[in-house]
Design a protein around this motif. Sequence first.
Motif, PDB file in Angstrom:
ATOM      1  N   LEU A  24       0.584  -0.907   0.001  1.00 57.15           N
ATOM      2  CA  LEU A  24      -0.082  -0.377  -0.024  1.00 57.15           C
ATOM      3  C   LEU A  24       0.802   1.106  -0.012  1.00 57.15           C
ATOM      4  CD1 LEU A  24      -2.302  -1.214   2.649  1.00 57.15           C
ATOM      5  CD2 LEU A  24      -2.702  -0.754   0.140  1.00 57.15           C
ATOM      6  N   ASP A  25       0.319   2.427  -0.873  1.00 61.49           N
ATOM      7  CA  ASP A  25       0.974   3.586  -0.602  1.00 61.49           C
ATOM      8  C   ASP A  25       1.045   4.393   0.644  1.00 61.49           C
ATOM      9  OD1 ASP A  25       2.098   5.913  -1.350  1.00 61.49           O
ATOM     10  OD2 ASP A  25       0.335   6.651  -2.744  1.00 61.49           O
ATOM     11  N   THR A  66     -16.543   3.018  12.551  1.00 66.01           N
ATOM     12  CA  THR A  66     -18.136   3.872  12.512  1.00 66.01           C
ATOM     13  C   THR A  66     -17.643   5.062  11.723  1.00 66.01           C
ATOM     14  OG1 THR A  66     -19.082   2.034  13.997  1.00 66.01           O
ATOM     15  CG2 THR A  66     -20.042   4.362  12.786  1.00 66.01           C
ATOM     16  N   GLN A  67     -16.924   5.229  12.223  1.00 64.78           N
ATOM     17  CA  GLN A  67     -16.435   7.088  12.285  1.00 64.78           C
ATOM     18  C   GLN A  67     -15.690   6.650  10.660  1.00 64.78           C
ATOM     19  OE1 GLN A  67     -13.178   8.390  15.314  1.00 64.78           O
ATOM     20  NE2 GLN A  67     -14.857   7.638  16.765  1.00 64.78           N
ATOM     21  N   ALA A  68     -14.732   6.167  10.199  1.00 65.19           N
ATOM     22  CA  ALA A  68     -13.757   6.314   9.428  1.00 65.19           C
ATOM     23  C   ALA A  68     -14.982   5.981   8.445  1.00 65.19           C
ATOM     24  CB  ALA A  68     -13.861   4.510   9.473  1.00 65.19           C
ATOM     25  N   ARG A  69     -15.691   4.289   8.492  1.00 70.41           N
ATOM     26  CA  ARG A  69     -16.830   4.378   6.655  1.00 70.41           C
ATOM     27  C   ARG A  69     -18.076   5.764   7.144  1.00 70.41           C
ATOM     28  NH1 ARG A  69     -20.380   1.610  10.174  1.00 70.41           N
ATOM     29  NH2 ARG A  69     -19.230  -0.441   9.839  1.00 70.41           N
ATOM     30  N   VAL A  70     -18.458   6.985   7.773  1.00 70.12           N
ATOM     31  CA  VAL A  70     -19.170   8.063   7.725  1.00 70.12           C
ATOM     32  C   VAL A  70     -18.508   9.519   7.216  1.00 70.12           C
ATOM     33  CG1 VAL A  70     -20.577   9.724   8.504  1.00 70.12           C
ATOM     34  CG2 VAL A  70     -20.376   7.276   9.502  1.00 70.12           C
ATOM     35  N   PHE A  71     -17.020   9.738   7.662  1.00 70.67           N
ATOM     36  CA  PHE A  71     -15.799  10.884   7.057  1.00 70.67           C
ATOM     37  C   PHE A  71     -15.134  10.235   5.759  1.00 70.67           C
ATOM     38  CE2 PHE A  71     -15.379  11.511  11.343  1.00 70.67           C
ATOM     39  CZ  PHE A  71     -15.101  12.767  11.312  1.00 70.67           C
ATOM     40  N   GLY A 119      -5.151   8.883   3.160  1.00 75.45           N
ATOM     41  CA  GLY A 119      -4.668   8.274   4.220  1.00 75.45           C
ATOM     42  C   GLY A 119      -5.193   8.188   5.771  1.00 75.45           C
ATOM     43  N   ILE A 120      -4.803   7.105   6.934  1.00 79.03           N
ATOM     44  CA  ILE A 120      -5.237   7.224   8.166  1.00 79.03           C
ATOM     45  C   ILE A 120      -4.195   7.330   9.388  1.00 79.03           C
ATOM     46  CG2 ILE A 120      -6.464   5.388  10.145  1.00 79.03           C
ATOM     47  CD1 ILE A 120      -7.390   3.947   7.631  1.00 79.03           C
ATOM     48  N   VAL A 121      -4.448   8.014  10.042  1.00 71.23           N
ATOM     49  CA  VAL A 121      -3.655   8.453  11.523  1.00 71.23           C
ATOM     50  C   VAL A 121      -4.391   7.331  12.364  1.00 71.23           C
ATOM     51  CG1 VAL A 121      -2.267   9.808  12.809  1.00 71.23           C
ATOM     52  CG2 VAL A 121      -2.796  10.561  10.507  1.00 71.23           C
ATOM     53  N   LEU A 122      -3.223   6.530  13.574  1.00 70.90           N
ATOM     54  CA  LEU A 122      -3.950   5.739  14.267  1.00 70.90           C
ATOM     55  C   LEU A 122      -2.914   6.290  15.939  1.00 70.90           C
ATOM     56  CD1 LEU A 122      -4.460   2.222  13.778  1.00 70.90           C
ATOM     57  CD2 LEU A 122      -6.422   3.178  14.267  1.00 70.90           C
ATOM     58  N   ARG A 125      -9.164  -2.193   5.657  1.00 68.93           N
ATOM     59  CA  ARG A 125     -10.490  -3.340   4.942  1.00 68.93           C
ATOM     60  C   ARG A 125     -11.291  -2.405   4.696  1.00 68.93           C
ATOM     61  NH1 ARG A 125      -9.630  -8.535   3.996  1.00 68.93           N
ATOM     62  NH2 ARG A 125      -6.962  -8.616   3.782  1.00 68.93           N
ATOM     63  N   GLU A 126     -11.890  -1.170   5.845  1.00 67.52           N
ATOM     64  CA  GLU A 126     -12.904  -1.126   6.120  1.00 67.52           C
ATOM     65  C   GLU A 126     -13.092   0.568   5.045  1.00 67.52           C
ATOM     66  OE1 GLU A 126     -16.642   0.143   6.466  1.00 67.52           O
ATOM     67  OE2 GLU A 126     -16.008  -1.526   7.703  1.00 67.52           O
ATOM     68  N   LEU A 127     -11.980   1.293   5.033  1.00 71.70           N
ATOM     69  CA  LEU A 127     -11.676   2.505   3.913  1.00 71.70           C
ATOM     70  C   LEU A 127     -11.308   2.210   3.071  1.00 71.70           C
ATOM     71  CD1 LEU A 127     -10.881   5.319   5.889  1.00 71.70           C
ATOM     72  CD2 LEU A 127     -12.890   4.679   4.950  1.00 71.70           C
ATOM     73  N   GLY A 128     -10.483   0.607   2.634  1.00 71.52           N
ATOM     74  CA  GLY A 128      -9.517   0.216   1.468  1.00 71.52           C
ATOM     75  C   GLY A 128      -8.564   1.801   1.383  1.00 71.52           C
ATOM     76  N   VAL A 129      -8.243   2.059   2.804  1.00 70.48           N
ATOM     77  CA  VAL A 129      -6.691   2.774   2.211  1.00 70.48           C
ATOM     78  C   VAL A 129      -5.564   2.665   3.343  1.00 70.48           C
ATOM     79  CG1 VAL A 129      -8.037   5.379   1.415  1.00 70.48           C
ATOM     80  CG2 VAL A 129      -8.298   4.870   3.679  1.00 70.48           C
TER      81      VAL A 129
END
Length: 384
Positions: A172-173, A319-324, A332-335, A352-356
Amino acid sequence: MNTELLVALIAVAIVVLGAGISFLVANRKRELPPPDVMDELTEREIEHPELAPVDLEEVEELEAGVAEDHLTPTIERPETPKGRLGRLRSRLSRSQSSLGRGLLTLLGGGDLTEDQWEEIEDTLLAADVGVGPTTELVTNLRARLAAEGVKDPARAREVLREELIGLVGPSLDRQLHTTGDEALPGVVLVVGVNGTGKTTTVGRLARVLVAEERSVLLGAADTFRAAAADQLETWGSRVGVPVVRSHEGADPASVGFETVKQGITDAVDVVLIDTAGRLHTKSGLMDELGKVKRVVEKQAPVTEVLLVIDATTGQNGLTQARVFGEVVDVTGIVLTKLDGTAKGGIVIAVQRELGVPVKYVGLGEGPDDLAPFDAEEFVDALLD
């Protein structure tokens, strides 16, 4: 009769005069210390020159110097991102090792019973890996261990490592895209709900970019919290990065617009915009976030939209990821707070949820405790 009156007046005058003199003498005595105290003060001034009268010009010069020191804050030199990985990996391994230990203990025992395979599934689900990825991982492990007849714990660990890396997604990039087209600055929009560490993440990202010798401008578009803009200015001042802000309650889209406009004028490399924390259940606020992005792009294209998620929130974070993801194109995601949980599987589930991809992880409370995410480093920390 006149003589008697004259004598009386003279007597009164003498009494008043005497009282006045007595009053003055008494006050003089109260104002001046006794002679022995005066002598002591004189001796102390001789022994301790600092108690003697000071030069007023000297005092003014000293005060000016102190004021200048306060007006010129010390600029910090952030740690380079590459230098953080080894240190952060040790923290991650300490907090996540329960997952790795559980899997390795079961897999290293030779032939597994159905109950043991179910226990592996339970371990993965408890770590927030998610149902789909858990089923995929267990299926692949069972097939490979059976085909190779693996009974050696070291080989079982190697197989598990390979399968986990494949699940996390090494291809993944994960690069942070901060370069704009046609000499425009890169524009990074940072979004998320309140309490995830969003503003802190913006400040830490600024430090990452400064460490890479990039010029940065911060935009305080979280206008619903005055403290957010103050916090951002504190982060920026520590590394010499300016902040564009407005008054509390101002239009966030306007602040974002002005930030990018100033970034273009000042020819900075990257503009980082901190948006207001939005509840994913409030459609009005989410629509406003879409407006911020549209208005900002009237100045320059947004090169990155980072969604900040608290790793401890588990399924709520998904759930947050899906709605945003439905409102803005998250890239991209910052955990954050990944060091405070044994649920490292959220990395796999949210991707997997966002595909990013997960691009950065926060692993502590320090200013430089934000590091680029690396799939192999992450899995090795799990199994360390």
